[in-house]
Design an enzyme around this catalytic site. Structure first.
Site, PDB file in Angstrom:
ATOM      1  N   ARG A   1      11.437  -0.893  10.378  1.00  0.00           N
ATOM      2  CA  ARG A   1      10.511  -0.468  11.569  1.00  0.00           C
ATOM      3  C   ARG A   1      10.408  -1.409  12.662  1.00  0.00           C
ATOM      4  O   ARG A   1      10.471  -2.485  12.609  1.00  0.00           O
ATOM      5  CB  ARG A   1       8.981  -0.413  10.795  1.00  0.00           C
ATOM      6  CG  ARG A   1       8.673   0.899  10.346  1.00  0.00           C
ATOM      7  CD  ARG A   1       7.299   0.999   9.469  1.00  0.00           C
ATOM      8  NE  ARG A   1       6.266   0.263  10.014  1.00  0.00           N
ATOM      9  CZ  ARG A   1       4.989   0.379   9.608  1.00  0.00           C
ATOM     10  NH1 ARG A   1       4.802   1.017   8.278  1.00  0.00           N
ATOM     11  NH2 ARG A   1       3.870  -0.251  10.184  1.00  0.00           N
TER      12      ARG A   1
ATOM     13  N   LYS B   1       0.936  -1.407   0.150  1.00  0.00           N
ATOM     14  CA  LYS B   1      -0.077   0.034   0.002  1.00  0.00           C
ATOM     15  C   LYS B   1       0.942   1.411  -0.155  1.00  0.00           C
ATOM     16  O   LYS B   1       0.484   2.215  -0.755  1.00  0.00           O
ATOM     17  CB  LYS B   1      -1.063  -0.035   1.299  1.00  0.00           C
ATOM     18  CG  LYS B   1      -1.888  -1.091   1.424  1.00  0.00           C
ATOM     19  CD  LYS B   1      -2.931  -1.036   2.454  1.00  0.00           C
ATOM     20  CE  LYS B   1      -2.217  -0.884   3.808  1.00  0.00           C
ATOM     21  NZ  LYS B   1      -1.512  -2.198   4.331  1.00  0.00           N
TER      22      LYS B   1
ATOM     23  N   ARG C   1      -9.808   1.432   8.562  1.00  0.00           N
ATOM     24  CA  ARG C   1      -9.215  -0.037   9.091  1.00  0.00           C
ATOM     25  C   ARG C   1     -10.538  -0.759   9.757  1.00  0.00           C
ATOM     26  O   ARG C   1      -9.912  -1.833  10.272  1.00  0.00           O
ATOM     27  CB  ARG C   1      -7.837   0.012   9.928  1.00  0.00           C
ATOM     28  CG  ARG C   1      -6.582  -0.301   9.180  1.00  0.00           C
ATOM     29  CD  ARG C   1      -5.509   0.093  10.124  1.00  0.00           C
ATOM     30  NE  ARG C   1      -4.251  -0.672  10.051  1.00  0.00           N
ATOM     31  CZ  ARG C   1      -3.327  -0.122   9.444  1.00  0.00           C
ATOM     32  NH1 ARG C   1      -3.101   0.815   9.028  1.00  0.00           N
ATOM     33  NH2 ARG C   1      -1.989  -0.761   9.347  1.00  0.00           N
TER      34      ARG C   1
ATOM     35  N   ARG D   1      -0.303  -7.971  13.765  1.00  0.00           N
ATOM     36  CA  ARG D   1      -0.897  -7.002  12.911  1.00  0.00           C
ATOM     37  C   ARG D   1      -1.735  -7.559  11.575  1.00  0.00           C
ATOM     38  O   ARG D   1      -2.901  -7.127  11.306  1.00  0.00           O
ATOM     39  CB  ARG D   1       0.264  -6.149  11.979  1.00  0.00           C
ATOM     40  CG  ARG D   1       0.936  -5.110  13.193  1.00  0.00           C
ATOM     41  CD  ARG D   1       2.217  -4.627  12.574  1.00  0.00           C
ATOM     42  NE  ARG D   1       1.987  -3.964  11.139  1.00  0.00           N
ATOM     43  CZ  ARG D   1       3.128  -3.792  10.539  1.00  0.00           C
ATOM     44  NH1 ARG D   1       4.407  -4.445  10.592  1.00  0.00           N
ATOM     45  NH2 ARG D   1       2.938  -3.288   9.271  1.00  0.00           N
TER      46      ARG D   1
ATOM     47  N   ARG E   1      11.108  -5.550   4.785  1.00  0.00           N
ATOM     48  CA  ARG E   1      10.957  -4.162   4.289  1.00  0.00           C
ATOM     49  C   ARG E   1      12.146  -3.039   4.972  1.00  0.00           C
ATOM     50  O   ARG E   1      12.244  -2.949   6.032  1.00  0.00           O
ATOM     51  CB  ARG E   1       9.762  -3.596   4.868  1.00  0.00           C
ATOM     52  CG  ARG E   1       9.235  -2.419   4.585  1.00  0.00           C
ATOM     53  CD  ARG E   1       8.079  -2.014   4.339  1.00  0.00           C
ATOM     54  NE  ARG E   1       7.107  -2.075   5.868  1.00  0.00           N
ATOM     55  CZ  ARG E   1       5.942  -1.981   5.875  1.00  0.00           C
ATOM     56  NH1 ARG E   1       5.107  -1.595   4.701  1.00  0.00           N
ATOM     57  NH2 ARG E   1       5.396  -2.005   6.863  1.00  0.00           N
TER      58      ARG E   1
HETATM   59  P1  AMP Z   1       0.927   1.143   9.086  1.00  0.00           P
HETATM   60  O1  AMP Z   1       1.942   2.170   8.872  1.00  0.00           O
HETATM   61  O2  AMP Z   1      -0.181   1.424   8.179  1.00  0.00           O
HETATM   62  O3  AMP Z   1       1.420  -0.388   9.124  1.00  0.00           O
HETATM   63  O4  AMP Z   1       0.081   1.441  10.627  1.00  0.00           O
HETATM   64  C1  AMP Z   1       1.239   1.005  11.651  1.00  0.00           C
HETATM   65  C2  AMP Z   1       0.377   1.254  12.718  1.00  0.00           C
HETATM   66  O5  AMP Z   1      -0.378   2.529  13.122  1.00  0.00           O
HETATM   67  C3  AMP Z   1      -1.054   0.026  12.906  1.00  0.00           C
HETATM   68  O6  AMP Z   1      -0.451  -1.321  13.346  1.00  0.00           O
HETATM   69  C4  AMP Z   1      -1.807   0.666  14.024  1.00  0.00           C
HETATM   70  O7  AMP Z   1      -1.292   0.553  15.288  1.00  0.00           O
HETATM   71  C5  AMP Z   1      -1.626   2.241  13.547  1.00  0.00           C
HETATM   72  N1  AMP Z   1      -2.659   2.560  12.682  1.00  0.00           N
HETATM   73  C6  AMP Z   1      -2.375   3.102  11.413  1.00  0.00           C
HETATM   74  N2  AMP Z   1      -3.764   3.345  10.923  1.00  0.00           N
HETATM   75  C7  AMP Z   1      -4.687   3.159  11.595  1.00  0.00           C
HETATM   76  C8  AMP Z   1      -5.882   3.180  11.593  1.00  0.00           C
HETATM   77  N3  AMP Z   1      -6.600   3.572  10.586  1.00  0.00           N
HETATM   78  N4  AMP Z   1      -6.620   2.508  12.597  1.00  0.00           N
HETATM   79  C9  AMP Z   1      -6.088   2.343  13.600  1.00  0.00           C
HETATM   80  N5  AMP Z   1      -4.752   1.968  13.821  1.00  0.00           N
HETATM   81  C10 AMP Z   1      -4.182   2.606  12.955  1.00  0.00           C
END
Ligand code: AMP
Length: 237
Positions: A178, A31, A106, A189, A145
């Site tokens: 990360r 994404k 999400r 996740r 990654r």
């Molecule tokens: P990402 O960078 O999209 O993988 O997001 C990293 C982390 O941020 C996720 O595992 C969640 O803990 C939090 N997070 C990001 N976007 C959301 C969302 N829309 N709703 C809830 N938690 C989020």
């Protein structure tokens, strides 16, 4: 994090979208990579809620302090916190012509609220690109990654390595791993995705907003598929 400017030479005429584009898919589906490219192609801001939270954590804001332990465990941040952050962000002038969401919505609650916000702010919601990937690929993609500290350029040490280990090809900055891209947290996740996010596939299918994309293909081919969908859509301006 600012959207990364893509090489426009391969793009041709620059189409305009007046709409919200949502990239839906599990962690590791690509994404972030695709959102950067779409954002550059259509001159839309790339809105990654994960990046927004990481920025809050860096700045040690109240929101960052609440989000940090949840993110470290691979759990979702509560809907109300996400929504107020998103609503504030899309009210900014650079979002007038639309935006590309990466990692939002999400949950069903977030999707419902986004629909209401889009109606209120008069966005022609919504294109949902469903990034379809075999689950077995995701662990490898995520553990491999690496992300450039300065510009957010994304690499994979197995499939798309930088020329020099640990260094971004594009801007020479350090590549980071990360902290939530480690096996234990990744499993959490992926579980959160299955339970809380996958229902959105049905939600957007029912609304006829969902376009499946084969996200197992090479990144350039995935970009081309997405561009075909968005260019081909007769989006009112
Ligand atoms: P990402 O960078 O999209 O993988 O997001 C990293 C982390 O941020 C996720 O595992 C969640 O803990 C939090 N997070 C990001 N976007 C959301 C969302 N829309 N709703 C809830 N938690 C989020």
């Amino acid at each position: 994090m600012a959207a990364v400017t893509a090489d426009r030479s391969s793009v041709g005429a620059i189409p305009q979208l007046g709409h919200a584009v949502i990239l839906l898919g599990p962690p590791g589906a690509g994404k972030g990579t695709q959102a950067q490219r779409i954002a550059a192609r259509y001159h839309l801001p790339h809105l990654s809620t994960g990046d927004m939270f990481r920025d809050h954590i860096r700045r040690e804001t109240e929101l960052g302090k609440r989000a940090k332990p949840l993110m470290e465990r691979g759990e979702l941040v509560p809907d109300d916190l996400v929504l107020s952050m998103v609503e504030e962000r899309i009210a900014q002038p650079d979002c007038r012509n639309g935006f590309v969401f990466d990692g939002f919505p999400r949950t069903l609650a977030q999707a419902g609220d986004l629909e209401r916000i889009c109606q209120k702010q008069k966005f022609g919601c919504t294109f949902v690109l469903h990034m379809v990937v075999e689950p077995t690929l995701l662990m490898r993609r995520l553990t491999g990654r690496r992300i450039c500290k300065a510009g957010g350029h994304i690499y994979n040490i197995y499939d798309r390595p930088p020329k020099r280990e640990g260094i971004c090809d594009q801007d020479g900055s350090e590549l980071i791993h990360r902290p939530d891209d480690t096996e234990g947290v990744i499993s959490e996740r992926l579980h959160a995705y299955e339970v809380q996010t996958r229902p959105l596939v049905e939600y957007y299918t029912v609304r006829k907003l969902l376009s499946p994309v084969d996200a197992m293909a090479q990144a350039d081919d995935v970009t081309a598929s997405i561009a075909r969908i968005l260019d081909g859509a007769q989006i009112p301006r």
